[in-house]
Structure formats: C-alpha cells, structure tokens
Design a protein around this motif. Structure first.
Motif, short mmCIF file in Angstrom:
data_model
loop_
_atom_site.label_atom_id
_atom_site.label_comp_id
_atom_site.label_asym_id
_atom_site.label_seq_id
_atom_site.Cartn_x
_atom_site.Cartn_y
_atom_site.Cartn_z
N VAL A 1 16.17 23.04 38.40
CA VAL A 1 16.20 22.30 39.66
C VAL A 1 17.57 22.47 40.33
CG1 VAL A 1 15.91 20.04 40.73
CG2 VAL A 1 14.53 20.66 38.74
N HIS A 2 17.56 22.91 41.58
CA HIS A 2 18.78 23.07 42.40
C HIS A 2 19.78 24.04 41.78
CE1 HIS A 2 17.06 20.04 44.79
NE2 HIS A 2 17.51 18.97 44.16
N CYS A 3 19.30 25.09 41.14
CA CYS A 3 20.22 26.11 40.63
C CYS A 3 20.56 27.12 41.73
CB CYS A 3 19.57 26.85 39.45
SG CYS A 3 19.58 25.91 37.91
N GLY A 4 21.63 27.88 41.51
CA GLY A 4 22.02 28.90 42.47
C GLY A 4 21.03 30.05 42.51
N LYS A 5 20.95 30.72 43.64
CA LYS A 5 19.99 31.82 43.83
C LYS A 5 20.21 32.94 42.82
CE LYS A 5 21.19 32.16 48.19
NZ LYS A 5 21.92 30.88 48.37
N ALA A 6 21.47 33.19 42.46
CA ALA A 6 21.75 34.26 41.51
C ALA A 6 21.13 33.98 40.15
CB ALA A 6 23.26 34.44 41.37
N LEU A 7 21.03 32.71 39.77
CA LEU A 7 20.44 32.37 38.48
C LEU A 7 18.95 32.75 38.44
CD1 LEU A 7 22.24 31.09 36.32
CD2 LEU A 7 21.06 28.94 36.68
N TYR A 8 18.22 32.45 39.51
CA TYR A 8 16.81 32.84 39.57
C TYR A 8 16.68 34.36 39.59
CZ TYR A 8 16.36 28.00 41.23
OH TYR A 8 16.43 26.64 41.36
N ASN A 9 17.55 35.01 40.36
CA ASN A 9 17.50 36.47 40.48
C ASN A 9 17.77 37.13 39.13
OD1 ASN A 9 17.21 38.65 42.52
ND2 ASN A 9 19.29 39.18 41.89
N ASN A 10 18.78 36.61 38.39
CA ASN A 10 19.10 37.15 37.07
C ASN A 10 17.95 36.97 36.09
OD1 ASN A 10 21.62 37.87 37.97
ND2 ASN A 10 22.72 36.23 36.91
N ASP B 1 25.80 29.91 24.51
CA ASP B 1 26.57 30.73 25.45
C ASP B 1 26.00 30.64 26.85
OD1 ASP B 1 28.31 31.91 23.41
OD2 ASP B 1 26.51 32.98 22.74
N ASN B 2 26.84 30.98 27.81
CA ASN B 2 26.43 31.07 29.21
C ASN B 2 25.68 32.39 29.41
OD1 ASN B 2 26.10 31.12 31.95
ND2 ASN B 2 28.26 30.88 32.45
N GLU B 3 24.38 32.31 29.54
CA GLU B 3 23.55 33.51 29.70
C GLU B 3 23.48 33.97 31.16
OE1 GLU B 3 20.19 32.75 26.26
OE2 GLU B 3 19.89 31.84 28.24
N ASP C 1 24.31 24.00 30.50
CA ASP C 1 25.05 23.83 31.74
C ASP C 1 26.53 23.87 31.36
OD1 ASP C 1 26.42 22.86 34.07
OD2 ASP C 1 24.52 22.01 34.77
N PRO C 2 27.31 24.78 31.94
CA PRO C 2 28.73 24.84 31.56
C PRO C 2 29.50 23.58 31.89
CG PRO C 2 28.26 26.24 33.47
CD PRO C 2 26.94 25.80 32.92
N ALA C 3 28.91 22.69 32.69
CA ALA C 3 29.59 21.45 33.06
C ALA C 3 29.43 20.34 32.03
CB ALA C 3 29.08 20.95 34.42
N PHE C 4 28.54 20.50 31.05
CA PHE C 4 28.31 19.43 30.07
C PHE C 4 29.60 19.05 29.35
CE2 PHE C 4 23.64 20.83 29.29
CZ PHE C 4 23.21 20.02 30.32
N SER C 5 29.82 17.75 29.20
CA SER C 5 30.91 17.27 28.34
C SER C 5 30.42 17.26 26.90
CB SER C 5 31.31 15.86 28.76
OG SER C 5 30.25 14.95 28.48
N GLU D 1 30.00 37.59 45.99
CA GLU D 1 30.23 36.15 46.02
C GLU D 1 29.06 35.49 45.30
OE1 GLU D 1 30.79 34.74 49.95
OE2 GLU D 1 32.46 36.10 50.39
N CYS D 2 29.38 34.66 44.34
CA CYS D 2 28.31 34.13 43.49
C CYS D 2 28.45 32.61 43.37
CB CYS D 2 28.39 34.77 42.11
SG CYS D 2 26.94 34.49 41.08
N GLU D 3 27.32 31.91 43.55
CA GLU D 3 27.37 30.45 43.53
C GLU D 3 27.05 29.87 42.16
OE1 GLU D 3 23.50 31.41 45.51
OE2 GLU D 3 24.65 32.32 43.92
N ILE D 4 27.06 30.72 41.13
CA ILE D 4 26.87 30.23 39.78
C ILE D 4 28.16 30.43 38.98
CG2 ILE D 4 24.40 30.75 39.82
CD1 ILE D 4 24.99 33.13 37.95
N ILE D 5 28.32 29.65 37.91
CA ILE D 5 29.46 29.83 37.02
C ILE D 5 29.14 30.97 36.06
CG2 ILE D 5 30.85 28.75 35.21
CD1 ILE D 5 30.41 26.08 36.57
N ARG D 6 29.99 31.99 36.08
CA ARG D 6 29.75 33.15 35.23
C ARG D 6 30.58 33.07 33.96
NH1 ARG D 6 29.92 37.77 39.91
NH2 ARG D 6 31.77 36.60 40.53
N LYS D 7 30.26 33.93 33.01
CA LYS D 7 30.95 33.89 31.73
C LYS D 7 32.46 33.96 31.90
CE LYS D 7 27.30 36.14 29.03
NZ LYS D 7 26.96 37.34 28.24
#
Length: 218
Positions: free
Chosen positions: A96-105, A78-80, A57-61, A198-204
């Motif tokens: 759980v509760h990921c953005g739709k683009a993540l499942y699609n990718n 890396d962010n895949e 998760d790119p949000a991890f500290s 428009e994408c609801e996931i954090i991209r590279k």
C-alpha cells in the motif's frame, strides 16, 4: 477483506504466502497501524498463516520489528528493493502506497506469464499510475508496469469514510494467464534490470550501514 477474496474467486490461484513492503512506522503513524491491522485480517480471511508472511520496511525500528515477530510475522533480513521472486508459489504482495519503482522491480523479477499469473498485488492503482504519468516517462522509467497493463485485471478497494487516507488509490491487481498469453512475444523478450536516475524508494546503498531489524535489536 472480502473485496480482496472476490476477484480471487475467478482465475487467480489462492495465495499460499504473502510479502508486505512499505508498511511504515506503525508505532507512530495511525495510517500504518490501520494498514497493519488490515494485513492481519486479510491473512486470516485468506487462510495464510502469519509465519508465511514476510515483511520489510527499512524504516522499522527495533521495537517495531520485535512487535511484528511477536505477531508471528517473518522479517525479511535485507532490502530487496521489491525484487522478490515468487519461486513457484502463489503469492500476495501487500504494498500500500509504495513507490512506483518497487512495483516495477517486482514485475521485472517475476517477468514471465507463469510467474505473474500466480501473483496478486494490493497497492497503488496501475491505472492511476498510467493516468498520472506521461506515457514516455512511464515507458522509459517504469517499463514493466507499462508493458503489463494490458495483461492486468484491477479492482479498486471499496472506499470507507473512516480510512480514506489509509487506502486511497489502492487496488487489487492480478494477471490472468490467458490475458498474459495474448500479449505480443516482444513484450517478454526485453528483460533488462530496471535502473532509475531519480528513485522514490530507499535502495540498498542508501542505507548501506543498516543491518536487519532483528540484528539491530540483539
């Protein structure tokens, strides 16, 4: 966890490994802590060693990354963007509760009957996505979700009054080989990599200055 094992008793091959995306800031978010606890229980229930579970998760500290390593989990460097190939191994994806683009990718990266039949996805209900989106938007922006719907078996996680917000709209999805083989050949012909206006996931490129959590810690 038994609710996840039950459908796997049918046609799905028991997972040998796990990939977890989008867990969130579990140091400060109770729902994320509950999701992490369920992941650990699930690995135990399914007999998957923590070392065979990769997490990102790119949000991890740095502290959260260190805690996950202490629990025996493996950090993806890396962010895949969800584009993780199963490489022939039966794999559980905990999203759980990921953005739709993540499942699609993820579906795009493993777009073959052989690969999809070895996958189990715990995440937002595909049926729910279909119901909430206009069909033209689903087919345009999330075409791999749209195309796999008829080849998907889905069972909702049982509701629990204590964790309604934590696992709401969460289902177990798997893709029986026989159902996938019944899809038309045209479904498999188009394998263009998804793009999103428009994408609801954090991209590279959104976090280009970010290094892996382990690197940031050192």
């Amino acid at each position: 966890a038994g609710a996840v094992r039950a459908p796997l008793g049918g046609t799905a091959e028991p997972p040998a490994r796990c990939v977890c995306y989008g867990l969130g800031r579990f140091s400060c978010c109770p729902a994320a802590r509950h999701q992490l606890a369920f992941l650990l229980l699930l690995l135990e229930e399914l007999g998957v060693p923590p070392g065979r579970c990769s997490v990102f998760d790119p949000a991890f500290s740095a502290q959260e990354a260190a805690a996950l390593v202490e629990l025996g989990l493996r950090l993806l460097p890396d962010n895949e963007e969800g584009k993780h190939g199963i490489e022939g191994s039966a794999t559980l994806f905990y999203m759980v509760h990921c953005g739709k683009a993540l499942y699609n990718n993820l579906l795009w990266r493993n777009w073959s009957a052989g690969a999809l039949s070895k996958m189990v996805i715990i995440g937002n209900s595909f049926k729910g996505i279909e119901e909430r989106l206009l069909s033209r938007i689903l087919e345009r922006d999330y075409s791999y979700i749209a195309k796999v719907l008829k080849g998907t078996e889905e069972v909702a996680l049982p509701a629990h009054p204590q964790y309604l917000d934590t696992f709401n709209d969460t289902s177990v999805h798997w893709f029986p080989l026989q159902k996938l083989k019944e899809l038309s050949p045209e479904v498999w012909d188009f394998v263009e990599e998804p793009t999103y206006e428009e994408c609801e996931i954090i991209r590279k490129e959104d976090r280009a200055d970010q290094h892996s959590p382990t690197a940031a810690e050192s």
